[in-house]
Write a protein that holds these residues in place. Structure first.
Motif, PDB file in Angstrom:
ATOM      1  N   GLY A  70       0.816  -1.208   0.000  1.00  0.00           N
ATOM      2  CA  GLY A  70       0.000   0.000   0.000  1.00  0.00           C
ATOM      3  C   GLY A  70       0.848   1.256   0.000  1.00  0.00           C
ATOM      4  N   LYS A  71       0.217   2.356  -0.307  1.00  0.00           N
ATOM      5  CA  LYS A  71       0.911   3.646  -0.366  1.00  0.00           C
ATOM      6  C   LYS A  71       0.753   4.359   0.974  1.00  0.00           C
ATOM      7  N   ALA A  72       1.866   4.710   1.580  1.00  0.00           N
ATOM      8  CA  ALA A  72       1.841   5.405   2.870  1.00  0.00           C
ATOM      9  C   ALA A  72       1.240   6.795   2.682  1.00  0.00           C
ATOM     10  N   GLY A  73       0.406   7.201   3.624  1.00  0.00           N
ATOM     11  CA  GLY A  73      -0.205   8.525   3.563  1.00  0.00           C
ATOM     12  C   GLY A  73      -1.332   8.630   2.559  1.00  0.00           C
ATOM     13  N   ALA A  74      -1.943   7.492   2.212  1.00  0.00           N
ATOM     14  CA  ALA A  74      -3.013   7.493   1.212  1.00  0.00           C
ATOM     15  C   ALA A  74      -4.245   6.768   1.757  1.00  0.00           C
ATOM     16  N   ASP A  75      -5.371   7.095   1.171  1.00  0.00           N
ATOM     17  CA  ASP A  75      -6.623   6.399   1.463  1.00  0.00           C
ATOM     18  C   ASP A  75      -6.833   5.334   0.398  1.00  0.00           C
ATOM     19  N   LEU A 100      -2.562  -2.886  -6.624  1.00  0.00           N
ATOM     20  CA  LEU A 100      -1.651  -2.118  -5.757  1.00  0.00           C
ATOM     21  C   LEU A 100      -0.339  -1.809  -6.479  1.00  0.00           C
ATOM     22  N   ASP A 101       0.156  -2.751  -7.278  1.00  0.00           N
ATOM     23  CA  ASP A 101       1.379  -2.483  -8.036  1.00  0.00           C
ATOM     24  C   ASP A 101       1.170  -1.332  -9.020  1.00  0.00           C
ATOM     25  N   LYS A 102       0.024  -1.314  -9.662  1.00  0.00           N
ATOM     26  CA  LYS A 102      -0.254  -0.279 -10.649  1.00  0.00           C
ATOM     27  C   LYS A 102      -0.491   1.090 -10.020  1.00  0.00           C
ATOM     28  N   LEU A 103      -1.241   1.131  -8.918  1.00  0.00           N
ATOM     29  CA  LEU A 103      -1.645   2.415  -8.343  1.00  0.00           C
ATOM     30  C   LEU A 103      -0.664   2.991  -7.322  1.00  0.00           C
ATOM     31  N   CYS A 104       0.141   2.163  -6.697  1.00  0.00           N
ATOM     32  CA  CYS A 104       0.993   2.628  -5.598  1.00  0.00           C
ATOM     33  C   CYS A 104       2.475   2.608  -5.955  1.00  0.00           C
ATOM     34  N   GLN A 105       2.811   2.947  -7.162  1.00  0.00           N
ATOM     35  CA  GLN A 105       4.212   2.941  -7.588  1.00  0.00           C
ATOM     36  C   GLN A 105       4.984   4.072  -6.975  1.00  0.00           C
TER      37      GLN A 105
END
Length: 105
Positions: A70-75, A100-105
């Motif tokens: 996941g991306k830290a600091g994100a909803d 998650l790989d596509k959106l949280c790069q």
């Protein structure tokens, strides 16, 4: 997440659709590094038993994958779709990893 305004704000973020769910990721742009999760499933998907079962499966997926991918600091918002309840958990896991790989790069 429980507030409607948080869900609406996340709706303006990036999205990735799979047969079982839609994942939305929106960077909050604040100084807090926590990863927040929201789950929503409409009544069109099924009755309360079906929706709650789907919610439990989504929580298990999130517990397993959001901490490392996941991306830290994100909803992160998971929107349940009709095909999600019949979908094999392994396939849901694969879909979540791709999203998650596509959106949280």
């Amino acid at each position: 997440m429980k507030k409607r305004s948080d869900f609406l704000a996340a709706n303006r973020g990036k999205r990735y659709a799979t047969p079982g769910f839609v994942l939305l990721v929106k960077d909050r742009q604040d100084d807090q590094p926590e990863i927040r999760l929201g789950i929503t499933i409409t009544k069109k998907v099924g009755n309360a038993v079906v929706r709650n079962r789907m919610r439990r499966r989504f929580r298990a997926l999130a517990r397993e994958m959001l901490a490392e991918k996941g991306k830290a600091g994100a909803d992160h918002i998971l929107i349940g779709r009709d095909g999600g309840i019949e979908r094999d958990f392994g396939e849901l896991r694969t879909d979540m990893a791709k999203a998650l790989d596509k959106l949280c790069q």
